[in-house]
Scaffold this active site. Structure first.
Site, PDB file in Angstrom:
ATOM      1  N   LYS A 182      -4.809   3.520 -17.248  1.00  0.00           N
ATOM      2  CA  LYS A 182      -4.746   2.174 -17.808  1.00  0.00           C
ATOM      3  C   LYS A 182      -5.517   1.230 -16.878  1.00  0.00           C
ATOM      4  CE  LYS A 182      -2.331  -1.506 -17.295  1.00  0.00           C
ATOM      5  NZ  LYS A 182      -3.326  -2.572 -17.636  1.00  0.00           N
ATOM      6  N   GLU A 257      -0.495   0.664  -3.928  1.00  0.00           N
ATOM      7  CA  GLU A 257      -1.298  -0.156  -3.017  1.00  0.00           C
ATOM      8  C   GLU A 257      -1.197  -1.566  -3.545  1.00  0.00           C
ATOM      9  OE1 GLU A 257      -3.599  -2.615  -1.872  1.00  0.00           O
ATOM     10  OE2 GLU A 257      -5.292  -1.515  -2.740  1.00  0.00           O
ATOM     11  N   CYS A 291      -8.023  -6.450  -1.468  1.00  0.00           N
ATOM     12  CA  CYS A 291      -6.676  -6.381  -0.903  1.00  0.00           C
ATOM     13  C   CYS A 291      -6.694  -6.345   0.621  1.00  0.00           C
ATOM     14  CB  CYS A 291      -5.951  -5.137  -1.426  1.00  0.00           C
ATOM     15  SG  CYS A 291      -5.785  -5.085  -3.214  1.00  0.00           S
ATOM     16  N   GLU A 391      -0.974 -13.853  -0.030  1.00  0.00           N
ATOM     17  CA  GLU A 391      -2.288 -13.334  -0.385  1.00  0.00           C
ATOM     18  C   GLU A 391      -2.947 -14.305  -1.368  1.00  0.00           C
ATOM     19  OE1 GLU A 391      -4.113  -8.985  -1.307  1.00  0.00           O
ATOM     20  OE2 GLU A 391      -2.427  -9.583  -2.554  1.00  0.00           O
TER      21      GLU A 391
END
Length: 495
Positions: A182, A257, A291, A391
């Protein structure tokens, strides 16, 4: 899949409205679509099929049926197909780069030089591992056998669309697993190109399946599915937690992750004239949408003014603009929701009293449309500020001063994340010592070259499990002990 025009690639509506299941393109069980928006123009450029739990069921059934044959296939045959996939990625690199630029605003030069070639490398590594990896070892009469885990559900993000797909798909099928992918609904065009590429490489029906759709619909159905043996997700903490919760009742393996807030620690003996500009560009690579981006630059307090000057000069020289231009370094933020998030975080930095060195809120001058963001650098940032803890996922750098190396390490570890880190020093022994004290899955010393064999993954809330190279490959294997096996008959030719 795409046809070239003067300045872009148009999407084939016949393919974009279908899924790739059991070796062919098929329509969704319930006709529905999702828009794909070009972040450079804010215009809808395509519609892709929107999947449901019923579509997931079909894809999983195909993967389950294909698993016995694929898992029993020889490593040589699997390597051959992976080699064809690798060659086709390189052969079709321009179409893939154009799709990436179109769907998520990657500067075309960056897509050609980084997004596509690095994605191909994951396939090459998986292919090459099959010639050296020992699926069976024998010691003291006990055989340790590594076997494919089964059907794998792979959920990938929008920021490195093709790269993240190959980082999961390549080792999974190399291990003998079958997969249901996906991709992000925000950047699905390169995934459709990849599906056609896999088909053309001759992968048997059912080994690779693709279902587009949203996380709450397709992702949740995959996570909870009793016939999926493993889920691998790259995404936000929220998405990772929801997937883990949905998967819990089936006790499947879940690898995650989930992001980071990576430090870049400049030790007192670092070459600041080199380390600071490279640090800015590393933080802003892919418009800061990585990331592991080193978005916290931790520097000696007595060098702060020098660092500010170097960082501002570097950021102000970055060309932000049309991703189709060969001169562009940074295109737009990949989607509207993320653009709004970045703008809100820049405002938060100002509200909390951080010192704005360059950039700031608002659109890039000259661009009334498109999610273009000004490269922004804050200094005198305190670890308690939101911009130092959350983040941001955009071109925003925080400069944090320290007085002692011990304090610098404390600042580096003052985060719920632990994905990546950087250390800059001329004294390599000191850099190594500091690296050993940082709680992160990868630490880069003095901006080394990317290594596709180095395991990638996080400590703490950055997730669990590893990707890339041998460690990423082994995530898709189960371990079986056969006691009383006797002497080793030699290396097996089958996984």
């Amino acid at each position: 899949m795409t046809t070239q025009s003067s300045n872009s690639y148009s999407v084939d509506p016949e393919t974009s409205h279908k899924f790739y299941i059991n070796g062919r393109w098929s329509s969704p069980a319930v006709p529905a679509s999702l828009p794909v928006v070009n972040p450079a123009s804010e215009e809808v450029i395509a519609q892709v099929a929107r999947g449901s739990a019923e579509d997931v069921d079909r894809a999983v059934a195909a993967a389950r049926a294909a698993f016995p044959g694929w898992s029993a296939s020889s490593t040589e045959s699997r390597a051959l197909i992976l080699g064809k996939i690798y060659e086709l990625i390189l052969e079709r690199k321009e179409a893939l780069a154009q799709a990436l630029s179109l769907e998520m605003g990657a500067a075309i030069g960056f897509a050609r030089a980084m997004q596509v070639p690095l994605a191909a490398e994951h396939v090459r590594v998986a292919r090459d591992l099959l010639s050296t990896y020992r699926f069976q070892t024998v010691e003291d009469g006990t055989a340790i056998q590594r076997e494919p885990i089964g059907v794998c559900g792979l959920i990938t993000p929008w920021n490195w669309p093709l790269y993240q797909i190959t980082a999961k798909v390549a080792p999974a099928i190399a291990a003998g697993c079958t997969v249901v992918l996906k991709p992000s609904e925000l950047s699905p065009l390169s995934a459709l190109l990849f599906a056609q590429l896999v088909h053309d490489a001759g992968l048997p029906p059912g080994v690779f399946n693709l279902v587009n759709g949203s996380g709450p619909e397709v992702g949740a159905a995959m996570a909870a599915h009793p016939d999926i043996d493993m889920i691998s997700i790259t995404g936000s903490n929220r998405a990772g937690a929801l997937v883990a919760q949905a998967a819990a009742h089936t006790v499947k393996r879940v690898t995650q992750e989930l992001g980071g807030k990576s430090p870049n620690l400049l030790l007192p003996d670092a070459d600041f004239a080199k380390a600071v500009p490279l640090g800015v560009m590393s933080a802003f690579r892919n418009v800061g949408q990585s990331c592991s981006a080193p978005t916290r630059m931790i520097v000696p307090k007595d060098r702060l003014a020098e660092v500010e000057s170097l960082a501002a000069a570097t950021a102000n020289a970055i060309i932000v603009g049309d991703p189709q231009s060969e001169d562009t370094v940074l295109g737009p933020i990949a989607n509207g929701a993320q653009f709004n998030r970045v703008q809100a975080m820049i405002e938060a930095g100002l509200d909390e009293g951080a010192k704005l060195i360059c950039g700031g809120p608002g659109r890039v001058p000259g661009y009334e449309k498109g999610f273009y963001t000004r490269p922004t650098v804050f200094s005198e940032v305190d670890s308690g500020m939101r911009i130092a803890q959350e983040e941001i996922f955009g071109p925003v750098l925080c400069i944090i001063p320290y007085e002692t190396v011990d304090e610098a390490v404390t600042i580096a570890n003052d985060t719920v994340y632990g994905l990546g880190a950087h250390v800059q020093a001329q004294d390599l022994d000191l850099a190594r010592t500091v690296a050993s004290r940082i709680r992160a899955g990868q630490v880069h010393l003095n901006y080394p070259a990317w290594n596709p064999m180095a395991p990638f993954g996080g400590y703490k809330r950055s997730g669990n499990g590893r990707e890339y190279g041998v460690y990423g490959f082994e995530e898709y294997l189960e371990t079986k002990a056969i006691i009383g096996f006797g002497e080793a008959p030699g290396l097996p030719s089958r996984a």
